[in-house]
Design a protein around this motif. Structure first.
Motif, PDB file in Angstrom:
ATOM      1  N   ASP A 103      -1.537 -20.866 -44.864  1.00 35.67           N
ATOM      2  CA  ASP A 103      -1.110 -19.478 -44.718  1.00 35.67           C
ATOM      3  C   ASP A 103      -2.270 -18.515 -44.465  1.00 35.67           C
ATOM      4  O   ASP A 103      -2.127 -17.545 -43.715  1.00 35.67           O
ATOM      5  CB  ASP A 103      -0.273 -19.030 -45.921  1.00 35.67           C
ATOM      6  CG  ASP A 103      -0.956 -19.253 -47.257  1.00 35.67           C
ATOM      7  OD1 ASP A 103      -2.085 -19.783 -47.298  1.00 35.67           O
ATOM      8  OD2 ASP A 103      -0.349 -18.897 -48.289  1.00 35.67           O
ATOM      9  N   ALA A 104      -3.446 -18.780 -45.056  1.00 32.01           N
ATOM     10  CA  ALA A 104      -4.594 -17.914 -44.790  1.00 32.01           C
ATOM     11  C   ALA A 104      -5.063 -18.062 -43.345  1.00 32.01           C
ATOM     12  O   ALA A 104      -5.463 -17.078 -42.702  1.00 32.01           O
ATOM     13  CB  ALA A 104      -5.742 -18.235 -45.753  1.00 32.01           C
ATOM     14  N   ASP A 105      -5.008 -19.291 -42.820  1.00 31.80           N
ATOM     15  CA  ASP A 105      -5.352 -19.506 -41.417  1.00 31.80           C
ATOM     16  C   ASP A 105      -4.377 -18.762 -40.502  1.00 31.80           C
ATOM     17  O   ASP A 105      -4.782 -18.171 -39.488  1.00 31.80           O
ATOM     18  CB  ASP A 105      -5.330 -20.998 -41.090  1.00 31.80           C
ATOM     19  CG  ASP A 105      -6.492 -21.756 -41.706  1.00 31.80           C
ATOM     20  OD1 ASP A 105      -7.513 -21.124 -42.033  1.00 31.80           O
ATOM     21  OD2 ASP A 105      -6.382 -22.980 -41.857  1.00 31.80           O
ATOM     22  N   CYS A 106      -3.093 -18.804 -40.867  1.00 33.24           N
ATOM     23  CA  CYS A 106      -2.097 -18.104 -40.049  1.00 33.24           C
ATOM     24  C   CYS A 106      -2.280 -16.591 -40.129  1.00 33.24           C
ATOM     25  O   CYS A 106      -2.079 -15.887 -39.141  1.00 33.24           O
ATOM     26  CB  CYS A 106      -0.683 -18.501 -40.474  1.00 33.24           C
ATOM     27  SG  CYS A 106      -0.218 -20.152 -39.917  1.00 33.24           S
ATOM     28  N   PHE A 107      -2.653 -16.087 -41.310  1.00 30.26           N
ATOM     29  CA  PHE A 107      -2.980 -14.663 -41.436  1.00 30.26           C
ATOM     30  C   PHE A 107      -4.126 -14.296 -40.495  1.00 30.26           C
ATOM     31  O   PHE A 107      -4.063 -13.300 -39.761  1.00 30.26           O
ATOM     32  CB  PHE A 107      -3.359 -14.335 -42.880  1.00 30.26           C
ATOM     33  CG  PHE A 107      -4.113 -13.040 -43.029  1.00 30.26           C
ATOM     34  CD1 PHE A 107      -3.441 -11.827 -42.995  1.00 30.26           C
ATOM     35  CD2 PHE A 107      -5.494 -13.028 -43.169  1.00 30.26           C
ATOM     36  CE1 PHE A 107      -4.131 -10.630 -43.103  1.00 30.26           C
ATOM     37  CE2 PHE A 107      -6.197 -11.838 -43.286  1.00 30.26           C
ATOM     38  CZ  PHE A 107      -5.515 -10.624 -43.254  1.00 30.26           C
ATOM     39  N   ALA A 108      -5.195 -15.106 -40.527  1.00 35.88           N
ATOM     40  CA  ALA A 108      -6.351 -14.828 -39.671  1.00 35.88           C
ATOM     41  C   ALA A 108      -5.958 -14.873 -38.197  1.00 35.88           C
ATOM     42  O   ALA A 108      -6.406 -14.033 -37.396  1.00 35.88           O
ATOM     43  CB  ALA A 108      -7.468 -15.826 -39.958  1.00 35.88           C
ATOM     44  N   LEU A 109      -5.127 -15.835 -37.827  1.00 38.20           N
ATOM     45  CA  LEU A 109      -4.688 -15.958 -36.435  1.00 38.20           C
ATOM     46  C   LEU A 109      -3.860 -14.751 -36.018  1.00 38.20           C
ATOM     47  O   LEU A 109      -4.034 -14.212 -34.912  1.00 38.20           O
ATOM     48  CB  LEU A 109      -3.882 -17.249 -36.275  1.00 38.20           C
ATOM     49  CG  LEU A 109      -3.396 -17.599 -34.866  1.00 38.20           C
ATOM     50  CD1 LEU A 109      -4.566 -17.754 -33.906  1.00 38.20           C
ATOM     51  CD2 LEU A 109      -2.560 -18.875 -34.902  1.00 38.20           C
ATOM     52  N   ALA A 110      -2.965 -14.308 -36.889  1.00 35.05           N
ATOM     53  CA  ALA A 110      -2.146 -13.134 -36.579  1.00 35.05           C
ATOM     54  C   ALA A 110      -3.015 -11.902 -36.380  1.00 35.05           C
ATOM     55  O   ALA A 110      -2.817 -11.127 -35.431  1.00 35.05           O
ATOM     56  CB  ALA A 110      -1.138 -12.901 -37.706  1.00 35.05           C
ATOM     57  N   GLU A 111      -3.990 -11.707 -37.265  1.00 33.92           N
ATOM     58  CA  GLU A 111      -4.870 -10.537 -37.143  1.00 33.92           C
ATOM     59  C   GLU A 111      -5.761 -10.641 -35.909  1.00 33.92           C
ATOM     60  O   GLU A 111      -6.066  -9.638 -35.264  1.00 33.92           O
ATOM     61  CB  GLU A 111      -5.724 -10.396 -38.407  1.00 33.92           C
ATOM     62  CG  GLU A 111      -4.984  -9.800 -39.578  1.00 33.92           C
ATOM     63  CD  GLU A 111      -4.582  -8.348 -39.352  1.00 33.92           C
ATOM     64  OE1 GLU A 111      -5.377  -7.580 -38.774  1.00 33.92           O
ATOM     65  OE2 GLU A 111      -3.459  -7.975 -39.745  1.00 33.92           O
ATOM     66  N   ALA A 112      -6.190 -11.866 -35.578  1.00 35.18           N
ATOM     67  CA  ALA A 112      -7.065 -12.048 -34.415  1.00 35.18           C
ATOM     68  C   ALA A 112      -6.351 -11.720 -33.114  1.00 35.18           C
ATOM     69  O   ALA A 112      -6.931 -11.110 -32.202  1.00 35.18           O
ATOM     70  CB  ALA A 112      -7.585 -13.481 -34.374  1.00 35.18           C
ATOM     71  N   VAL A 113      -5.086 -12.104 -33.022  1.00 38.10           N
ATOM     72  CA  VAL A 113      -4.352 -11.959 -31.756  1.00 38.10           C
ATOM     73  C   VAL A 113      -3.586 -10.644 -31.668  1.00 38.10           C
ATOM     74  O   VAL A 113      -3.569  -9.999 -30.623  1.00 38.10           O
ATOM     75  CB  VAL A 113      -3.393 -13.159 -31.575  1.00 38.10           C
ATOM     76  CG1 VAL A 113      -2.546 -12.987 -30.321  1.00 38.10           C
ATOM     77  CG2 VAL A 113      -4.185 -14.461 -31.504  1.00 38.10           C
ATOM     78  N   GLU A 114      -2.966 -10.235 -32.799  1.00 34.35           N
ATOM     79  CA  GLU A 114      -2.091  -9.072 -32.758  1.00 34.35           C
ATOM     80  C   GLU A 114      -2.551  -7.916 -33.641  1.00 34.35           C
ATOM     81  O   GLU A 114      -1.943  -6.846 -33.610  1.00 34.35           O
ATOM     82  CB  GLU A 114      -0.670  -9.480 -33.191  1.00 34.35           C
ATOM     83  CG  GLU A 114       0.048 -10.400 -32.214  1.00 34.35           C
ATOM     84  CD  GLU A 114       0.467  -9.680 -30.940  1.00 34.35           C
ATOM     85  OE1 GLU A 114       0.830  -8.492 -31.020  1.00 34.35           O
ATOM     86  OE2 GLU A 114       0.423 -10.307 -29.860  1.00 34.35           O
ATOM     87  N   GLY A 115      -3.591  -8.118 -34.443  1.00 32.95           N
ATOM     88  CA  GLY A 115      -3.973  -7.108 -35.418  1.00 32.95           C
ATOM     89  C   GLY A 115      -5.357  -6.539 -35.209  1.00 32.95           C
ATOM     90  O   GLY A 115      -5.783  -6.261 -34.085  1.00 32.95           O
ATOM     91  N   ALA A 116      -6.099  -6.394 -36.309  1.00 31.94           N
ATOM     92  CA  ALA A 116      -7.404  -5.731 -36.274  1.00 31.94           C
ATOM     93  C   ALA A 116      -8.447  -6.506 -35.478  1.00 31.94           C
ATOM     94  O   ALA A 116      -9.461  -5.936 -35.062  1.00 31.94           O
ATOM     95  CB  ALA A 116      -7.907  -5.532 -37.706  1.00 31.94           C
TER      96      ALA A 116
END
Length: 304
Positions: A103-116
């Motif tokens: 889940d932490a990897d998915c958080f990082a991926l979400a932020e990298a592509v769609e977030g900060a």
């Protein structure tokens, strides 16, 4: 199209993703903890409800660590899944390709592509929630490394034994991972509580300590000062090693801008690179980052 799941110890959330930014919620069901057949049945019910064409991939963000070499997951809070080759077993049971990530990897991926992290080649996503975690994304892909532990900066005996000004001695607290002196023991919510008790002999929930600090309480301010000092060094080391261009922070403390601003200033004083702009920032995806990360994981892996 991807059927994406965000699975924790209490609930299974799901959505149908037509893109990383276009998710249709599929609801939430309790997580069966001790019966793998019930676990599979719960997921099958969601998949059937999605109405997606046969062969539509499934992507899962889950608490726990997946060994990329064996596909075996270690997930202590979902015993029925612990030690299984979760992706292959679910793929066989559900008749669809299944991709699984921490889940932490998915958080990082979400932020990298769609977030900060948009526009940054290397993103380190830091979690300051109940505990300390993290994930590394380079060029839009998760870096999980041998054993699946890349990005887990919360563990390993790296916490300082004194902190604050004037310095105060900090014990090497025992960690749930089996080691002592981990950043996880003094960072995030449980760390805030542990440090406050150590400094002042008072047990308070982290939310109360943070509220008192923001209201000007001197004891709470001392606790936060010591905690920032303990977190900043290890996080600066991570940034130096991986070369992150931005560090989005999720979890409970990630939602406290004043805390993240203090941490950012302390980290930028300790890294080799000189920056005037913020480096450690609050996450931008406050709505279902686990599902967004799972969706991106599915699109990336399915195209590979």
């Amino acid at each position: 199209m991807i059927i994406c799941f965000d699975i924790g110890g209490s609930g299974i959330k799901a959505a149908l993703a037509r893109s990383a930014s276009e998710l249709t919620p599929l609801g939430r069901v309790p997580t069966p903890l001790d019966d793998f057949a019930a676990f599979v049945a719960a997921m099958r019910g969601v998949v059937d409800r999605a109405g997606a064409p046969q062969g539509t991939p499934i992507a899962i963000s889950i608490t726990g660590v997946v060994d990329p070499a064996t596909e075996v997951i270690t997930v202590a809070n979902i015993p029925c899944a612990d030690g299984r080759k979760l992706g292959p077993e679910l793929a066989m049971a559900l008749g669809r390709p299944v991709f699984v990530a921490n889940d932490a990897d998915c958080f990082a991926l979400a932020e990298a592509v769609e977030g900060a992290g948009r526009g940054h080649r290397i993103v380190f996503g830091a979690i300051l929630g109940t505990g300390v975690g993290g994930g590394i994304v380079i060029d839009g892909r998760i870096v999980n490394g041998a054993g699946g532990f890349a990005g887990e900066w919360g563990h390993g005996p790296v916490a300082a034994t004194s902190a604050g000004e004037p310095p105060v001695a900090i014990p090497r607290f025992a960690c749930g991972c089996g080691q002592t002196g981990c950043v996880d023991t003094v960072g995030a919510a449980r760390g805030t509580e542990r440090l406050h008790k150590h400094l002042f002999g008072v047990e308070l929930p982290s939310t109360a300590i943070v509220e008192a600090w923001l209201a000007g309480d001197a004891r709470a301010a001392r606790t936060i000062e010591v905690q920032i000092d303990l977190l900043a060094g290890p996080l600066a080391l991570v940034i130096n090693v991986v070369g992150a261009g931005i560090v989005p922070v999720g979890g409970g403390l990630g939602k406290v801008p004043e805390f993240i601003a203090l941490l950012d200033r302390a980290v930028r004083q300790r890294i080799l690179r000189r920056l005037d702009a913020p480096l450690v920032v609050p996450s931008r995806l406050t709505l279902e980052p686990g599902l967004v990360g799972a969706a991106i994981l599915g699109f990336v892996e399915n195209a590979a």
